[in-house]
Design a protein around this motif. Sequence first.
Motif, PDB file in Angstrom:
ATOM      1  N   GLU A 143       5.368   4.435   9.343  1.00 27.43           N
ATOM      2  CA  GLU A 143       6.042   4.237  10.629  1.00 27.43           C
ATOM      3  C   GLU A 143       6.409   2.768  10.825  1.00 27.43           C
ATOM      4  N   MET A 144       5.517   1.874  10.367  1.00 28.19           N
ATOM      5  CA  MET A 144       5.796   0.440  10.468  1.00 28.19           C
ATOM      6  C   MET A 144       7.035   0.076   9.651  1.00 28.19           C
ATOM      7  N   LEU A 145       7.117   0.588   8.421  1.00 31.13           N
ATOM      8  CA  LEU A 145       8.265   0.295   7.575  1.00 31.13           C
ATOM      9  C   LEU A 145       9.545   0.896   8.150  1.00 31.13           C
ATOM     10  N   ASP A 146       9.416   2.094   8.719  1.00 31.31           N
ATOM     11  CA  ASP A 146      10.584   2.727   9.332  1.00 31.31           C
ATOM     12  C   ASP A 146      11.103   1.877  10.483  1.00 31.31           C
ATOM     13  N   PHE A 158       0.834  -1.208   0.000  1.00 31.66           N
ATOM     14  CA  PHE A 158       0.000   0.000   0.000  1.00 31.66           C
ATOM     15  C   PHE A 158       0.868   1.258   0.000  1.00 31.66           C
ATOM     16  N   VAL A 159       1.941   1.258   0.770  1.00 33.16           N
ATOM     17  CA  VAL A 159       2.856   2.400   0.794  1.00 33.16           C
ATOM     18  C   VAL A 159       3.478   2.611  -0.583  1.00 33.16           C
ATOM     19  N   VAL A 160       3.870   1.518  -1.242  1.00 33.23           N
ATOM     20  CA  VAL A 160       4.467   1.633  -2.578  1.00 33.23           C
ATOM     21  C   VAL A 160       3.460   2.197  -3.569  1.00 33.23           C
ATOM     22  N   ILE A 161       2.225   1.769  -3.466  1.00 31.13           N
ATOM     23  CA  ILE A 161       1.179   2.273  -4.364  1.00 31.13           C
ATOM     24  C   ILE A 161       1.037   3.779  -4.211  1.00 31.13           C
ATOM     25  N   ALA A 205       3.379   0.565  -9.198  1.00 38.82           N
ATOM     26  CA  ALA A 205       3.706  -0.232  -8.015  1.00 38.82           C
ATOM     27  C   ALA A 205       4.053  -1.661  -8.417  1.00 38.82           C
ATOM     28  N   ALA A 206       3.341  -2.177  -9.423  1.00 33.60           N
ATOM     29  CA  ALA A 206       3.619  -3.537  -9.900  1.00 33.60           C
ATOM     30  C   ALA A 206       5.031  -3.629 -10.466  1.00 33.60           C
ATOM     31  N   ARG A 207       5.449  -2.605 -11.218  1.00 30.08           N
ATOM     32  CA  ARG A 207       6.800  -2.629 -11.786  1.00 30.08           C
ATOM     33  C   ARG A 207       7.861  -2.598 -10.688  1.00 30.08           C
TER      34      ARG A 207
END
Length: 311
Positions: free
Chosen positions: A73-76, A12-15, A24-26
Amino acid sequence: MNLTLLPDLATFVVIVEQGSFSAAARITGATPSAISRSVSRLEREMGCKLLHRTTRKLALSDTGKTVHQHALEMLDAAHKAMDKGRSLQSVVQGKVALSVPKAVGHFVIHPLIPEFLARYPQVNVCLRLEDRYMDLIDDGMDLALRITNVPSPGLYGKPLMPITHIICATPEYLSRHGTPATPTDLRQHSCISLGETPTDSRWKFRRSDKTETVQTHGRYTANHTGVRLDAVKQNLGIGSLPLFTARDALARGEIVRVLPEWEFISAYTGELWLLWTRNEHMPGPMRAMIDYLSEKIATQGASASTSETHA
């Protein structure tokens, strides 16, 4: 919590960052349909819409904005855990460059560097002592120490210690000329100030809700804290100094505080912030220096904060 949704939150963050499912798929190597299913799972689990999708663009819903912030924040936190794990498994090596105000660099940071170099024998340190503002990116700095109550937006950092000012003199000077009992008594003394602008000799004091401003006079001014400290120790007058500059001389009894019940108000006050530009994939030498300075300045009794924030 359904932990199987954590990869969907990362997707979701990438999207959001890429602005479309196809982009995002790429990036992720997945198919657009897999990306769409990932969002659908999140929306189904949360019972709300995260994205408003049209044929031309994506827009976050109000809930989506909140979820996106928490997902960042989760990814961080995940990156920090990975970085910490790597640092424990590998030797820290490389270079770390710090921009530091001159007085802070001389009296606070430089004395700590020998132990850091001994602790990390494969890390080199570049200490730039500059009172001018240095841009972390343009000037090639990894870290900056700045005295401020409001750090620049967009930077990460932590406050290390408060910067306060005092006025002081030697016991010998005070025995000769008397000890001021009030700020106005300073008019009868030789005062050693910064001397860069006319306002530097107008000393301001506060006690409770009362403030006083005194126009001081003296035969000697100096825009270097180490020089002012030495001038005070040479019995040349009552000097204004950052507390961190005077601390050792105070402890040895070489100088004493004057008007200790009054707060000396200076533009050179605030929190000493340690700042950096990124919080992801931080190089080992940067993390080592951040942790080291936090540890050492805290143990010096400087009321250091251990929390990192996005300034």
